[in-house]
Design a protein around this motif. Structure first.
Motif: not given
Length: 140
Positions: A57-63, A104-106
């Motif tokens: 369930g990790v974000s599509l734009t993780p750090t 750099t992108s999702a």
């Protein structure tokens, strides 16, 4: 009254002989040298990651943060970090013991990504990972 004067003189004499003992200050040797001894005597490995290994369930734009056990030699990161399946370009760098990467992108939804640190990544003390080290996470 004569007795009172003697008492004051004795009182002042006794308390004037006590000296205040200053608090010890840190030794410059302990501040500068001890961390070097400790750092070079240990292993250079991954201490923690965010997202943690196996996360879902990790974000599509993780750090992506990778904390190492020792400070990182920044130049050793060049081409020594990979992502599979193919990720969008990862930007970032290191600061002391932490590597921070941002796509750099999702990323693609529902995909398990594996970040691999090459064995050649070095600490500032010249130690290397010694083996390729990986962790994985799955996006939303």
């Amino acid at each position: 009254m004569f007795m009172w004067k003697k008492f004051r003189i004795i009182f002042v004499f006794i308390f004037s002989t006590f000296q205040c003992i200053p608090e010890p200050s840190p030794s410059l040797l302990g501040v500068l040298i001890l961390p070097l001894v400790t750092q070079t005597s240990g292993n250079f490995t991954i201490e923690s990651t965010s997202p943690t290994n196996g996360s879902t369930g990790v974000s599509l734009t993780p750090t992506i943060s990778i904390v190492m056990t020792q400070a990182i030699e920044p130049t050793s990161l060049n081409t020594n970090i990979s992502c599979s399946p193919s990720c969008p370009s990862l930007t970032g760098g290191s600061s002391n013991r932490t590597i921070t990467l941002t796509p750099t992108s999702a990323l693609t939804s529902g995909v398990t990504y594996t970040i691999t640190l090459n064995q050649n990544i070095q600490s500032i003390f010249g130690l290397t990972l010694g083996t390729n080290t990986s962790f994985s996470f799955t996006t939303l």
